[in-house]
Design a protein around this motif. Structure first.
Motif, mmCIF file in Angstrom:
data_model
loop_
_atom_site.group_PDB
_atom_site.id
_atom_site.type_symbol
_atom_site.label_atom_id
_atom_site.label_comp_id
_atom_site.label_asym_id
_atom_site.label_seq_id
_atom_site.Cartn_x
_atom_site.Cartn_y
_atom_site.Cartn_z
ATOM 1 N N SER A 151 9.760 -18.335 -23.715
ATOM 2 C CA SER A 151 11.143 -18.315 -24.198
ATOM 3 C C SER A 151 11.886 -17.022 -23.909
ATOM 4 C CB SER A 151 11.174 -18.612 -25.707
ATOM 5 O OG SER A 151 10.744 -19.931 -25.952
ATOM 6 N N ASP A 156 14.566 -19.697 -22.162
ATOM 7 C CA ASP A 156 14.793 -20.408 -23.435
ATOM 8 C C ASP A 156 15.875 -21.481 -23.285
ATOM 9 O OD1 ASP A 156 16.548 -18.273 -22.965
ATOM 10 O OD2 ASP A 156 16.889 -17.875 -25.093
ATOM 11 N N TRP A 160 13.988 -25.310 -23.879
ATOM 12 C CA TRP A 160 14.140 -25.966 -25.183
ATOM 13 C C TRP A 160 14.834 -27.324 -25.091
ATOM 14 C CZ3 TRP A 160 11.632 -25.210 -29.686
ATOM 15 C CH2 TRP A 160 10.821 -24.065 -29.749
ATOM 16 N N SER A 180 8.102 -21.101 -29.885
ATOM 17 C CA SER A 180 8.591 -20.112 -28.925
ATOM 18 C C SER A 180 7.467 -19.136 -28.568
ATOM 19 C CB SER A 180 9.770 -19.344 -29.516
ATOM 20 O OG SER A 180 9.402 -18.712 -30.735
ATOM 21 N N VAL A 200 15.542 -22.316 -32.025
ATOM 22 C CA VAL A 200 14.281 -22.945 -32.434
ATOM 23 C C VAL A 200 14.532 -23.830 -33.665
ATOM 24 C CG1 VAL A 200 11.995 -22.463 -33.412
ATOM 25 C CG2 VAL A 200 12.810 -21.145 -31.439
#
Ligand SMILES: Nc1ccnc(=O)[nH]1
Length: 444
Positions: A151, A156, A160, A180, A200
């Motif tokens: 991440s 990231d 994600w 993460s 997250v």
């Protein structure tokens, strides 16, 4: 005409693809069948009948000695609940052909992976490799899996959303979670890290980082715990994946958890350096870990591969795993998991939790006695992941189980059991493994 027997001999009998049925003479393990009160043998096994109705286990009962209608006679073959794999890296999986580890070392892995990530990990690349990994895990009998996601910015923002889409795609087959993965020093970038924690939280993920002995470790952990509390997140750490005796961040995590009176779930992976530390020191640390309520996962295959690799002229002299027996004796929940698969951190692996359990048995001595070690690939990781009803066989639960050919631990753990039958919601699944050739165009 008499049917010719295959080289593999008689297999597991077919599981009906419709209707209700009864499996007779199934061999079940005491550690995986809570509520089934019967006399188990010295290896923890007992023979039982399993009634499957509407895709669920209607009952588990003592084996009936008289013949049954609509019954499939398993002849004493072992039946285990589907596996739970609580520590993997399926965002990295299968990059080995294009980014091998130059020397098999941890440093080599970090460097090769970072170059590959920066150059190649767009959304399609990550998604195709993740899906390949999930198909393998599913075919081997896994029903829930947690992956870490590299991440560091800007990855990231790529990985994600891919995870969220993949979780939807696989819902009902594999329950997918993500944590993460960043170096603990990245927490110093507070504005960026606060954003990551929000991302997250938005994805319903787990907040994670790799811990090592930096001077401000306590402060960085305090910041992580504060954000986890603020967003209601569970925590997942990579800790002390090294042979350095002074690496004691597991204890630091436990102390931070106690300072913050943290009530979420916490899982810590690796903890390799514990095996190098003096007994008195490490056992005292484990008492704190137990008090803090951390669960620990060992990654026996990856750490056997990476740890104690010095030069090509030296032979490894320790096993890379952490002190699972001493942890278990203190009531710390302990699991084993796959970790990396065919990437610079581990050249091999296929997310087969039977392989993980087989290798863990050898590397970590999960035998003499076997006791309740099978929980380490089933109910314990399910609890650590906050899953309800996974990793056990019980009346009223889903008919999610694996029928093996083996009838004893020595039969089960001596062969790959490639012909196991994976049953989900009462039906045998198509257990074909994906072909590596599918990924060839991504490996050039
Ligand atoms: N063992 C590992 C450490 C860090 N990252 C990984 O992917 N694997």
């Amino acid at each position: 005409m008499k049917a010719r027997s295959s080289r593999r001999g008689e297999g597991v009998p077919p599981i009906p693809q419709s209707g209700d049925y009864r499996l007779t003479d199934a061999r079940l393990h005491s550690s995986l069948t809570p509520g089934f009160e019967v006399a188990f043998d010295g290896d923890g096994f007992a023979l039982a009948d399993i009634e499957v109705v509407d895709g669920r286990i209607a009952s588990i009962s003592n084996r009936q000695s008289h013949p049954q209608v609509n019954a499939i006679d398993l002849k004493g073959r072992i039946v285990l609940p589907c596996f739970v794999d609580c520590h993997t890296h399926i965002d990295k999986g299968h990059i080995w052909p294009r980014s091998p580890n130059p020397d098999g070392s941890f440093i080599g892995a970090l460097a090769a992976n970072e170059t590959d990530r920066c150059d190649r990990w767009n959304a399609e690349d990550v998604a195709r490799r993740m899906d390949f990994s999930l198909r393998s895990a599913y075919a081997h009998g896994t029903r829930a899996l947690r992956t870490h996601l590299d991440s560091a910015a800007p990855q990231d923002e790529i990985s994600w959303p891919v995870f969220e889409a993949m979780r939807d795609k696989w819902r009902g087959r594999i329950e997918l979670q993500a944590a993460s993965l960043i170096g603990i020093e990245d927490v110093r970038e507070t504005a960026w890290f606060d954003g990551l924690a929000r991302r997250v939280a938005k994805a319903g993920g787990i907040l994670g980082a790799v811990t090592y002995m930096v001077p401000d470790l306590d402060a960085l952990l305090d910041h992580m715990f504060s954000l986890a509390i603020k967003h209601g997140l569970d925590l997942d750490f990579h800790a002390d994946e090294t042979d350095r005796v002074e690496a004691a961040s597991l204890r630091k995590i436990a102390e931070a958890a106690l300072r913050h009176r943290f009530e979420g779930r916490m899982l810590v992976g690796h903890c390799c350096s514990l095996a190098r530390q003096p007994d008195a020191e490490v056992l005292a640390a484990l008492d704190i870990v137990a008090k803090a309520g951390l669960a620990v996962v060992s990654l026996p295959m990856c750490n056997l591969y990476l740890q104690d690799r010095r030069t090509e002229a030296t032979t490894p002299r320790w096993r890379g795993v952490t002190l699972l027996h001493e942890m278990k004796a203190r009531g710390i929940p302990v699991a084993v998991a796959s970790d990396n698969t065919r990437d610079p951190f581990y050249a091999y692996g296929d997310l087969d939790m039977l392989e993980v359990y087989r290798e863990a048995t050898r590397i970590l001595h999960l035998d003499h006695p076997v006791g309740d070690w099978p929980k380490a690939v089933a109910e314990t990781p399910a609890d650590a992941m906050g899953l309800d009803g996974a990793g056990v066989l019980r009346a009223g639960g889903p008919a999610d189980f694996i029928v093996f050919k083996g009838r004893s631990w020595t039969e089960l753990l001596s062969r790959p059991e490639a012909d196991r039958v994976v049953v989900r919601d009462g039906r045998a699944i198509d257990a074909a493994l994906p072909d590596y050739a599918e990924l060839d165009d991504m490996m050039v």
